[in-house]
Design a protein around this motif. Sequence first.
Motif, PDB file in Angstrom:
ATOM      1  N   PHE A 108       0.807  -1.216   0.000  1.00  0.00           N
ATOM      2  CA  PHE A 108       0.000   0.000   0.000  1.00  0.00           C
ATOM      3  C   PHE A 108       0.839   1.265   0.000  1.00  0.00           C
ATOM      4  N   SER A 109       2.157   1.147   0.150  1.00  0.00           N
ATOM      5  CA  SER A 109       2.996   2.327  -0.005  1.00  0.00           C
ATOM      6  C   SER A 109       3.184   2.653  -1.479  1.00  0.00           C
ATOM      7  N   ILE A 142       7.317   2.444   6.822  1.00  0.00           N
ATOM      8  CA  ILE A 142       6.785   2.217   5.473  1.00  0.00           C
ATOM      9  C   ILE A 142       6.815   0.732   5.109  1.00  0.00           C
ATOM     10  N   LYS A 143       7.722  -0.030   5.711  1.00  0.00           N
ATOM     11  CA  LYS A 143       7.791  -1.467   5.424  1.00  0.00           C
ATOM     12  C   LYS A 143       6.559  -2.212   5.931  1.00  0.00           C
ATOM     13  N   ASP A 144       5.864  -1.644   6.910  1.00  0.00           N
ATOM     14  CA  ASP A 144       4.676  -2.290   7.466  1.00  0.00           C
ATOM     15  C   ASP A 144       3.432  -2.088   6.599  1.00  0.00           C
TER      16      ASP A 144
END
Length: 184
Positions: free
Chosen positions: A104-105, A135-137
């Motif tokens: 979703f980033s 952002i990795k999540d």
Amino acid sequence: MGGMTERSERGVPGEGLVKGLAVTLKTMTRRSTTQQYPDVAPELPPRSRGVIALLEENCTVCMLCARECPDWCIYIDSHKEEVAVPGAARPRQRNVLDKFDIDFSLCMYCGICVEVCPFDALYWTPEFEYAEYDIKDLLHDKDHLGEWMATVPPPPAHDPNGEPSKEETTAARKAAAPPPTEVR
């Protein structure tokens, strides 16, 4: 004489400024309303787009969603599994979903993946509170996407004045058709 008609068509000098100030004055006299967002949930319009949910049972790993995604933010892995069909000459093969991730980033929420899915495995949910500190999540796996299926609203009711659905038309045609007669 031509100059006189142009001036009358344009109006009084400063008329636009007066209209703008009138709008400002009207707005200033109204009481402002502030929605207390974290404490009070906002009223979202029906069928609003928030996040994409996955109904894993419907996914046949056809890869259409991943191929049509303009951002390439959908990652799918699968393996083949043999299924024994009683009465068949040989066992059939089917794809089994191993990994279905959406980043979703990268996603631009265009909805192409939801539209091209022929088996209704992807849905829009109104869920919009999924911010992360890292952002990795924002890379969500099939389990996380499956949890959002509970928030998918039911489809809108069919308009009684609209055109009947394809299924209704087919059923009515079959019911109206005369039974086949046997030829001897």
